[in-house]
Design a protein around this motif. Structure first.
Motif, PDB file in Angstrom:
ATOM      1  N   GLN A   7      11.169 -49.878  17.776  1.00 46.52           N
ATOM      2  CA  GLN A   7      11.539 -50.601  16.394  1.00 46.52           C
ATOM      3  C   GLN A   7      11.863 -49.683  15.787  1.00 46.52           C
ATOM      4  O   GLN A   7      12.368 -49.960  14.279  1.00 46.52           O
ATOM      5  N   ALA A   8      10.220 -48.979  15.525  1.00 44.23           N
ATOM      6  CA  ALA A   8       9.860 -48.634  14.063  1.00 44.23           C
ATOM      7  C   ALA A   8      11.254 -47.551  13.704  1.00 44.23           C
ATOM      8  O   ALA A   8      12.025 -46.987  11.984  1.00 44.23           O
ATOM      9  N   SER A   9      11.925 -47.060  14.494  1.00 41.31           N
ATOM     10  CA  SER A   9      13.196 -45.723  14.011  1.00 41.31           C
ATOM     11  C   SER A   9      14.278 -47.044  14.181  1.00 41.31           C
ATOM     12  O   SER A   9      15.295 -45.492  13.993  1.00 41.31           O
ATOM     13  N   VAL A  66      15.785 -49.825  18.322  1.00 36.67           N
ATOM     14  CA  VAL A  66      15.589 -51.539  18.970  1.00 36.67           C
ATOM     15  C   VAL A  66      15.609 -52.145  17.832  1.00 36.67           C
ATOM     16  O   VAL A  66      14.530 -52.436  17.098  1.00 36.67           O
ATOM     17  N   ARG A  67      15.942 -53.965  18.326  1.00 31.01           N
ATOM     18  CA  ARG A  67      16.112 -55.036  17.229  1.00 31.01           C
ATOM     19  C   ARG A  67      14.191 -54.895  17.175  1.00 31.01           C
ATOM     20  O   ARG A  67      13.693 -54.905  18.100  1.00 31.01           O
ATOM     21  N   VAL A  68      13.287 -55.238  15.534  1.00 34.12           N
ATOM     22  CA  VAL A  68      12.296 -55.751  15.966  1.00 34.12           C
ATOM     23  C   VAL A  68      11.875 -57.315  16.125  1.00 34.12           C
ATOM     24  O   VAL A  68      12.970 -58.085  15.188  1.00 34.12           O
ATOM     25  N   PRO A  69      10.923 -57.557  16.521  1.00 35.47           N
ATOM     26  CA  PRO A  69      11.346 -59.071  17.396  1.00 35.47           C
ATOM     27  C   PRO A  69      10.997 -60.209  15.972  1.00 35.47           C
ATOM     28  O   PRO A  69       9.607 -59.483  15.357  1.00 35.47           O
ATOM     29  N   PHE A  98       6.866 -53.861  10.658  1.00 33.59           N
ATOM     30  CA  PHE A  98       7.542 -53.605  10.259  1.00 33.59           C
ATOM     31  C   PHE A  98       7.639 -53.074   8.885  1.00 33.59           C
ATOM     32  O   PHE A  98       8.093 -52.161   8.480  1.00 33.59           O
ATOM     33  N   ARG A  99       7.813 -54.274   8.072  1.00 33.25           N
ATOM     34  CA  ARG A  99       7.677 -54.002   6.675  1.00 33.25           C
ATOM     35  C   ARG A  99       6.650 -53.372   5.872  1.00 33.25           C
ATOM     36  O   ARG A  99       6.775 -52.755   5.428  1.00 33.25           O
ATOM     37  N   LEU A 100       5.557 -54.133   6.637  1.00 34.62           N
ATOM     38  CA  LEU A 100       4.375 -53.195   5.886  1.00 34.62           C
ATOM     39  C   LEU A 100       4.437 -51.184   5.836  1.00 34.62           C
ATOM     40  O   LEU A 100       4.006 -50.893   5.694  1.00 34.62           O
ATOM     41  N   TRP A 101       4.810 -50.958   7.111  1.00 34.48           N
ATOM     42  CA  TRP A 101       4.943 -49.891   7.747  1.00 34.48           C
ATOM     43  C   TRP A 101       6.013 -49.324   6.956  1.00 34.48           C
ATOM     44  O   TRP A 101       6.159 -47.689   6.847  1.00 34.48           O
TER      45      TRP A 101
END
Length: 128
Positions: free
Chosen positions: A70-72, A75-78, A85-88
């Protein structure tokens, strides 16, 4: 510089560990959530520590294929994890190359630190 990260879930709440240069950083009792939340919190902590320590060419390694995918962007982020994800994504990155890599659980020093407190202590654990 290799940085190991892992998140976990116990009856007392979520926890994470990050190992940087043989030094374990552990945070426990993070409240309710699931194992994916804990893995995201571990990746966020690892990224922050890489930046704070001024590391160059950081390689973040964890055993959660889902979070790394997801981070890379592979894969779609649920929806449930888009806040993480936004914070990261908004965190400052260390200088040089910044990479994520999936490793086996048995290779993850952060996971070992979470499972066996005596290992974390020997590695110089710092409960934050």
């Amino acid at each position: 510089m290799k940085i190991f990260f892992d998140g976990g879930l116990r009856p007392t709440g979520m926890e994470w560990a990050v190992v940087v240069g043989g030094q374990a950083h552990i945070e426990r009792g993070l409240g309710a959530g699931d194992s994916m939340d804990a893995e995201w919190l571990a990746l966020i902590a690892a990224t922050r520590l890489a930046h704070v320590h001024g590391l160059v060419d950081a390689l973040l390694m964890g055993d959660s294929a889902a979070v790394i995918g997801q981070a890379s962007g592979r894969v779609r982020v649920p929806p449930a994890y888009r806040g993480h994800f936004r914070l990261w994504s908004d965190l400052p990155r260390p200088t040089g190359r910044f990479r994520l890599r999936h490793i086996r659980r048995t290779q993850n020093l952060a996971g070992i630190a979470l499972e066996k407190p005596w290992v974390a202590q020997r590695m110089g654990s710092r409960e934050e």
